[in-house]
Design an enzyme around this catalytic site. Structure first.
Site, short mmCIF file in Angstrom:
data_model
loop_
_atom_site.label_atom_id
_atom_site.label_comp_id
_atom_site.label_asym_id
_atom_site.label_seq_id
_atom_site.Cartn_x
_atom_site.Cartn_y
_atom_site.Cartn_z
N ASP A 47 -2.83 -1.60 5.61
CA ASP A 47 -3.36 -0.53 6.48
C ASP A 47 -2.83 0.88 6.22
O ASP A 47 -1.63 1.05 5.96
CB ASP A 47 -2.98 -0.81 7.95
CG ASP A 47 -3.12 -2.25 8.34
OD1 ASP A 47 -3.75 -3.01 7.62
OD2 ASP A 47 -2.56 -2.59 9.41
N GLU A 221 -6.77 -5.36 16.26
CA GLU A 221 -5.64 -4.73 15.57
C GLU A 221 -5.97 -3.23 15.42
O GLU A 221 -7.12 -2.81 15.54
CB GLU A 221 -5.43 -5.34 14.19
CG GLU A 221 -5.18 -6.83 14.20
CD GLU A 221 -4.85 -7.40 12.83
OE1 GLU A 221 -3.83 -8.09 12.73
OE2 GLU A 221 -5.59 -7.16 11.86
C1 FRU Z 1 -3.60 -5.32 10.05
C2 FRU Z 1 -2.19 -5.77 10.37
C3 FRU Z 1 -1.60 -5.03 11.57
C4 FRU Z 1 -0.13 -5.16 11.34
C5 FRU Z 1 -0.04 -5.03 9.84
C6 FRU Z 1 1.07 -5.82 9.21
O1 FRU Z 1 -3.98 -5.61 8.75
O2 FRU Z 1 -2.18 -7.18 10.62
O3 FRU Z 1 -2.04 -5.56 12.81
O4 FRU Z 1 0.61 -4.16 11.98
O5 FRU Z 1 -1.28 -5.48 9.32
O6 FRU Z 1 1.14 -5.54 7.84
#
Ligand code: FRU
Length: 509
Positions: A47, A221
């Protein structure tokens, strides 16, 4: 229960079992890394995080594993750009410690509410989820930087609700209440929680929001909350947009983003009356996830960027030594169509400075015929099609081994599509698919904008209110592109295809 929570976490965090991952395939030889999209030089990226503009730099922090090309050791990688296209990768800004540094956001504390500023200069403050691998607890942490995001000092934990599913805080300054606002998700509850703070240290829970349209998804998320002008509304008309990413159940069955329109008063998000119970997807393709927008972007622009992949196959993407790519940064607006709302996204205008050689076609009639295009590997194309009785107008990219990726328009149903059922050597069962979105009613000319950068294509139509973002791969060798009218005729009123020059930052990597 613990097992279920763990499963949900695995699905939601791209911690996909590694069994399906082929041996580390290099970017195919004639198909090196994308030219104008950000990818780290090596290793795993997910992300976008901490997007903020400060002193002439757009900051792009990102979920990063400094030790390998699979998910793990989550840290905040860092890149900066002056124009959102040419990126300079910098050392890791927030390393893994006793907790992994999961997703979050960054603000500039102009009023020094936190007291973290020094020498009359505001601090850049990062608010992110700390994930404790021993207890699996997820809570919100604060760290600050006094050197333009190059290094951060940890302040510590600021919100802990004793949950293993509480993550991805997005924070911004809410001027009407003169408070910091945080939107963060209780992931498997599929709820967005709103908090407020006078100083980024002490937070008060304000309210929660959830919605039936997410019933098919395992989680929420990476929430986002911002105000946008209604581009065809009354003068000064604005609405708030809440967007969330969900780990599965998207238009293609996999991960996707959805968004809501409403009002936000600093305490509570109130949905627009008569909002549908069905999801409004951020993108009709498979590969646009975890989108986040820049705080502090100049000229009042609201700009966002997404992680260009799908959780179903993110770990199997056949690229090496970097696995992970960002979309092109996009400028956002809201548009009304009757009772309906649309989120409009267009590539940032800065990309136009990278346009070089152009191939132009004007008033070309295609009658069950094809015409070769010569766009190179990284290009920006705008085409307007009219007077068509063809079944399909297609733009096809073929490689020497017969793999094909097709971008097209079906006039009878007014659908645009990307067909990657035959694109590239097989690397994951969920990859081969056709992605479709319907254009607004009407029978006038249709204008499409297509950005292609080696292994990603981004299709924008109807002024950005319809988008398809898809990765695609090929066997070794160059691609041949052609435009065809199939099952009838069509007129290309105009077609401009610009090759895009590689930014210096990418050439010099
Ligand atoms: C989304 C996610 C978020 C988390 C991060 C961990 O892809 O699962 O929810 O903070 O990636 O890398």
């Amino acid at each position: 229960m613990r097992f279920l929570a763990m499963l949900a976490f695995l699905g939601g965090s791209a911690l996909v079992p590694v069994a399906t991952v082929p041996a580390q395939a290099a970017w195919p030889q004639a198909d090196p890394r994308p030219g104008f999209h950000f990818a780290p030089q090596r290793n795993w990226m997910n992300d976008p995080n901490g997007l903020v503009y400060y002193e002439g730099e757009y900051h792009l922090f990102f979920q990063y594993n400094p030790h390998g090309d699979r998910w793990g050791h989550m840290s905040w990688g860092h890149a900066v750009s002056r124009d959102l296209i040419s990126w300079k990768e910098l050392p890791v800004a927030i390393p893994e410690s006793d907790v992994m540094a999961f997703s979050g956001s960054a603000v500039i504390d102009w009023k020094n509410t936190s007291g973290f500023g020094t020498g009359g200069k505001p601090a850049m403050v990062a608010i992110y989820t700390g994930f404790d691998p021993k207890t699996r607890n997820q809570s919100q942490y604060v760290a600050y930087s006094n050197d333009r995001g190059r290094t951060f000092t940890r302040f510590g934990k600021v919100i802990d609700i004793g949950s293993t599913e509480f993550r991805d805080p997005k924070v911004f300054w809410h001027e009407p209440t003169r408070r910091w606002v945080m939107v963060v998700v209780r992931a498997t509850d599929k709820a967005a929680s709103f908090y407020s703070s006078p100083n980024l240290r002490e937070w008060t829970h304000e309210s929660d929001f959830s919605h039936p349209s997410s019933s098919r998804s395992i989680n929420w998320e990476c929430p986002e909350l911002f105000e946008l002008p209604v581009r065809n509304g009354a003068r000064g008309e604005k609405r708030w947009v809440l967007s969330v990413s969900q780990g599965d159940g998207g238009p293609d069955g996999g991960s996707a983003g959805q968004w809501f329109v409403g009002a936000f008063d600093g305490h509570r998000f109130k949905l627009e009356p008569n909002w549908p119970d069905t999801p409004r997807w951020t993108d009709a393709g498979a590969d646009f996830y975890a989108a986040q927008s820049w705080n502090e972007a100049p000229d009042g622009r609201r700009l966002w960027i997404g992680w260009a992949t799908n959780l179903r196959y993110a770990s199997a993407i056949p690229t090496y030594p970097a696995r992970g790519l960002m979309s092109v940064p996009r400028a956002l607006a809201l548009q009304r169509e009757g009772q309906d709302w649309h989120l409009a996204q267009m590539p940032v205008r800065e990309i136009e400075r990278y346009r070089t050689k152009v191939q132009r076609l004007v008033d070309v009639k295609l009658d069950n015929a094809s015409r070769a295009l010569d766009p190179g590997d990284s290009f920006d194309m705008t085409v307007t099609i009219e007077d068509t009785d063809a079944e399909r107008i297609t733009f096809t990219a073929s490689d020497a081994q017969g793999y094909q990726t097709v971008v097209g328009y079906t006039p009878a149903t007014r659908e645009i599509f990307v067909d990657r059922t035959r694109s590239g050597p097989h690397f994951h069962d969920a990859f081969a698919a056709r992605h479709v979105v319907t254009l607004p009613q009407g029978n006038g000319p249709v204008t499409l904008r297509l950005l292609v950068d080696r292994s990603i294509l981004e299709l924008f139509a109807a002024d950005g209110t319809r988008t398809i973002t898809d990765r695609f791969f090929r066997a070794d060798g160059p691609l041949r592109w052609e435009v065809s009218a199939e099952g009838g005729s069509a007129t290309i009123r105009s077609l401009d295809v610009w090759r895009l020059a590689q930014p210096d930052s990418i050439k010099s990597r």
